[in-house]
Scaffold this motif. Structure first.
Motif, PDB file in Angstrom:
ATOM      1  N   ALA A 100     -17.081 -11.925  -9.593  1.00  0.00           N
ATOM      2  CA  ALA A 100     -17.282 -11.771 -11.041  1.00  0.00           C
ATOM      3  C   ALA A 100     -16.866 -13.041 -11.775  1.00  0.00           C
ATOM      4  O   ALA A 100     -17.558 -13.491 -12.711  1.00  0.00           O
ATOM      5  CB  ALA A 100     -16.495 -10.568 -11.555  1.00  0.00           C
ATOM      6  N   ASN A 101     -15.760 -13.638 -11.359  1.00  0.00           N
ATOM      7  CA  ASN A 101     -15.296 -14.862 -12.005  1.00  0.00           C
ATOM      8  C   ASN A 101     -16.186 -16.051 -11.663  1.00  0.00           C
ATOM      9  O   ASN A 101     -16.390 -16.940 -12.495  1.00  0.00           O
ATOM     10  CB  ASN A 101     -13.842 -15.145 -11.611  1.00  0.00           C
ATOM     11  CG  ASN A 101     -12.872 -14.226 -12.324  1.00  0.00           C
ATOM     12  OD1 ASN A 101     -13.146 -13.731 -13.420  1.00  0.00           O
ATOM     13  ND2 ASN A 101     -11.725 -13.974 -11.714  1.00  0.00           N
ATOM     14  N   MET A 102     -16.726 -16.048 -10.440  1.00  0.00           N
ATOM     15  CA  MET A 102     -17.650 -17.122 -10.079  1.00  0.00           C
ATOM     16  C   MET A 102     -18.943 -17.012 -10.887  1.00  0.00           C
ATOM     17  O   MET A 102     -19.562 -18.023 -11.232  1.00  0.00           O
ATOM     18  CB  MET A 102     -17.947 -17.086  -8.582  1.00  0.00           C
ATOM     19  CG  MET A 102     -18.551 -18.381  -8.036  1.00  0.00           C
ATOM     20  SD  MET A 102     -17.401 -19.771  -8.026  1.00  0.00           S
ATOM     21  CE  MET A 102     -16.612 -19.556  -6.432  1.00  0.00           C
ATOM     22  N   LEU A 103     -19.342 -15.789 -11.202  1.00  0.00           N
ATOM     23  CA  LEU A 103     -20.513 -15.592 -12.054  1.00  0.00           C
ATOM     24  C   LEU A 103     -20.286 -16.161 -13.451  1.00  0.00           C
ATOM     25  O   LEU A 103     -21.211 -16.700 -14.076  1.00  0.00           O
ATOM     26  CB  LEU A 103     -20.860 -14.097 -12.145  1.00  0.00           C
ATOM     27  CG  LEU A 103     -21.568 -13.496 -10.930  1.00  0.00           C
ATOM     28  CD1 LEU A 103     -21.526 -11.975 -11.000  1.00  0.00           C
ATOM     29  CD2 LEU A 103     -23.021 -13.976 -10.851  1.00  0.00           C
ATOM     30  N   ILE A 104     -19.054 -16.056 -13.947  1.00  0.00           N
ATOM     31  CA  ILE A 104     -18.716 -16.654 -15.240  1.00  0.00           C
ATOM     32  C   ILE A 104     -18.877 -18.166 -15.180  1.00  0.00           C
ATOM     33  O   ILE A 104     -19.428 -18.788 -16.102  1.00  0.00           O
ATOM     34  CB  ILE A 104     -17.264 -16.281 -15.633  1.00  0.00           C
ATOM     35  CG1 ILE A 104     -17.160 -14.782 -15.915  1.00  0.00           C
ATOM     36  CG2 ILE A 104     -16.806 -17.089 -16.855  1.00  0.00           C
ATOM     37  CD1 ILE A 104     -15.738 -14.290 -16.134  1.00  0.00           C
ATOM     38  N   ILE A 105     -18.418 -18.753 -14.081  1.00  0.00           N
ATOM     39  CA  ILE A 105     -18.542 -20.202 -13.896  1.00  0.00           C
ATOM     40  C   ILE A 105     -20.006 -20.595 -13.770  1.00  0.00           C
ATOM     41  O   ILE A 105     -20.450 -21.593 -14.357  1.00  0.00           O
ATOM     42  CB  ILE A 105     -17.742 -20.647 -12.658  1.00  0.00           C
ATOM     43  CG1 ILE A 105     -16.246 -20.363 -12.871  1.00  0.00           C
ATOM     44  CG2 ILE A 105     -17.973 -22.132 -12.365  1.00  0.00           C
ATOM     45  CD1 ILE A 105     -15.404 -20.537 -11.624  1.00  0.00           C
ATOM     46  N   GLU A 106     -20.768 -19.819 -12.997  1.00  0.00           N
ATOM     47  CA  GLU A 106     -22.201 -20.100 -12.848  1.00  0.00           C
ATOM     48  C   GLU A 106     -22.886 -20.102 -14.208  1.00  0.00           C
ATOM     49  O   GLU A 106     -23.667 -21.011 -14.531  1.00  0.00           O
ATOM     50  CB  GLU A 106     -22.863 -19.047 -11.959  1.00  0.00           C
ATOM     51  CG  GLU A 106     -24.375 -19.257 -11.796  1.00  0.00           C
ATOM     52  CD  GLU A 106     -25.153 -17.964 -11.556  1.00  0.00           C
ATOM     53  OE1 GLU A 106     -26.172 -18.016 -10.852  1.00  0.00           O
ATOM     54  OE2 GLU A 106     -24.758 -16.922 -12.111  1.00  0.00           O
ATOM     55  N   LYS A 107     -22.591 -19.109 -15.022  1.00  0.00           N
ATOM     56  CA  LYS A 107     -23.218 -18.981 -16.341  1.00  0.00           C
ATOM     57  C   LYS A 107     -22.856 -20.156 -17.243  1.00  0.00           C
ATOM     58  O   LYS A 107     -23.695 -20.655 -17.998  1.00  0.00           O
ATOM     59  CB  LYS A 107     -22.782 -17.667 -16.990  1.00  0.00           C
ATOM     60  CG  LYS A 107     -23.473 -17.385 -18.319  1.00  0.00           C
ATOM     61  CD  LYS A 107     -23.071 -16.022 -18.861  1.00  0.00           C
ATOM     62  CE  LYS A 107     -23.783 -15.752 -20.189  1.00  0.00           C
ATOM     63  NZ  LYS A 107     -23.391 -14.410 -20.745  1.00  0.00           N
ATOM     64  N   ALA A 108     -21.610 -20.624 -17.157  1.00  0.00           N
ATOM     65  CA  ALA A 108     -21.145 -21.721 -18.008  1.00  0.00           C
ATOM     66  C   ALA A 108     -21.898 -23.018 -17.726  1.00  0.00           C
ATOM     67  O   ALA A 108     -22.092 -23.835 -18.634  1.00  0.00           O
ATOM     68  CB  ALA A 108     -19.647 -21.927 -17.815  1.00  0.00           C
ATOM     69  N   PHE A 109     -22.344 -23.209 -16.478  1.00  0.00           N
ATOM     70  CA  PHE A 109     -23.004 -24.470 -16.107  1.00  0.00           C
ATOM     71  C   PHE A 109     -24.431 -24.245 -15.607  1.00  0.00           C
ATOM     72  O   PHE A 109     -25.006 -25.103 -14.941  1.00  0.00           O
ATOM     73  CB  PHE A 109     -22.169 -25.193 -15.044  1.00  0.00           C
ATOM     74  CG  PHE A 109     -20.797 -25.561 -15.534  1.00  0.00           C
ATOM     75  CD1 PHE A 109     -20.597 -26.695 -16.301  1.00  0.00           C
ATOM     76  CD2 PHE A 109     -19.700 -24.741 -15.257  1.00  0.00           C
ATOM     77  CE1 PHE A 109     -19.330 -27.017 -16.772  1.00  0.00           C
ATOM     78  CE2 PHE A 109     -18.443 -25.054 -15.726  1.00  0.00           C
ATOM     79  CZ  PHE A 109     -18.251 -26.195 -16.489  1.00  0.00           C
ATOM     80  N   PHE A 110     -24.976 -23.090 -15.948  1.00  0.00           N
ATOM     81  CA  PHE A 110     -26.319 -22.757 -15.466  1.00  0.00           C
ATOM     82  C   PHE A 110     -27.347 -23.778 -15.969  1.00  0.00           C
ATOM     83  O   PHE A 110     -27.354 -24.175 -17.133  1.00  0.00           O
ATOM     84  CB  PHE A 110     -26.722 -21.366 -15.944  1.00  0.00           C
ATOM     85  CG  PHE A 110     -28.068 -20.926 -15.427  1.00  0.00           C
ATOM     86  CD1 PHE A 110     -28.222 -20.516 -14.116  1.00  0.00           C
ATOM     87  CD2 PHE A 110     -29.187 -20.960 -16.241  1.00  0.00           C
ATOM     88  CE1 PHE A 110     -29.451 -20.124 -13.620  1.00  0.00           C
ATOM     89  CE2 PHE A 110     -30.429 -20.564 -15.770  1.00  0.00           C
ATOM     90  CZ  PHE A 110     -30.561 -20.150 -14.453  1.00  0.00           C
TER      91      PHE A 110
END
Length: 228
Positions: A100-110
């Motif tokens: 879930a936290n990695m998804l937050i990171i992915e979204k931030a730099f998508f």
């Protein structure tokens, strides 16, 4: 008479002060340094030194297979800033939070072609490319630069335990039968492991993938490395 001499003395002191110090004050105002003293300068310089990220060393080499059955190695990440974790798809404890936290990171730099993620399974016997592809779909992964990786178990464990010094292991006494840390590794464009310092000036080595603070910190430092 003595009173007049006192006034003359004070006036003389004021005149000398004006001649010596007023030009310096005017010069500091013009240069925007009026609020800077030696103590503030030291604090500013200390903060600047702490803002730079530590280089821990080269990330270990690896060559594995991703969810699309495509060979992926550390060379595919050269020129990119990336975050790396160890996990397994059936993990009942910390992995869902890490994902879930990695998804937050992915979204931030998508959409940034210079950013990537590597999620390496520590249960490769179950986590085949097909299983990992389904896992990525369930998570809602969008980035083409997020690779879920599998391969030989011994090889993967050596990468984790000896390469990154991030513990992984098997333990039939714990739920899920596998153990691993909840840390994220941050690697720069040249393949170096990087990190920030703690409040005491010591390198933190890795980022807490389970806490909001760790996720916020790694996002800030990814942004720094992308600008390098």
């Amino acid at each position: 008479m003595l009173k007049n001499k006192s006034y003359i003395g004070i006036a003389f002191i004021v005149l000398v002060f004006g001649i010596i110090f007023v030009p310096k004050i005017i010069d500091r105002v013009q240069n925007g340094e009026v609020v800077k003293g030696d103590r503030l300068d030291k604090v500013s310089n200390h903060a600047a030194e702490n803002s730079s990220l530590n280089t821990i060393g080269k990330a270990p080499k690896f060559e594995l297979t991703d969810q699309n059955n495509k060979p992926i190695s550390n060379k595919d990440y050269l020129g990119k800033v990336y975050v790396l974790e160890f996990f397994f798809s059936t993990c009942p404890s910390i992995c869902p939070k890490m994902n879930a936290n990695m998804l937050i990171i992915e979204k931030a730099f998508f959409g940034n072609p210079n950013f990537g993620i590597a999620s390496i399974s520590i249960n490769p016997e179950n986590d085949t490319p097909e299983v990992l592809k389904k896992h990525a779909e369930i998570l809602g992964v969008k980035s083409s630069n997020w690779h879920f990786l599998t391969g030989d178990k011994t090889y993967i464990y050596n990468i984790a335990n000896k390469g990154f010094n991030l513990y992984v292991g098997e333990n039939d006494k714990v739920i899920g039968n596998f153990e691993h840390s909840g840390f994220f590794a941050l690697i720069d464009k040249k393949g170096n492991i990087r990190c920030r310092k703690d409040n005491f000036g010591n390198p933190i080595l890795y980022y807490d993938g389970l806490e909001k603070e760790g996720v916020k910190n790694i996002q800030q430092d990814i942004a720094i490395l992308l600008r390098e």
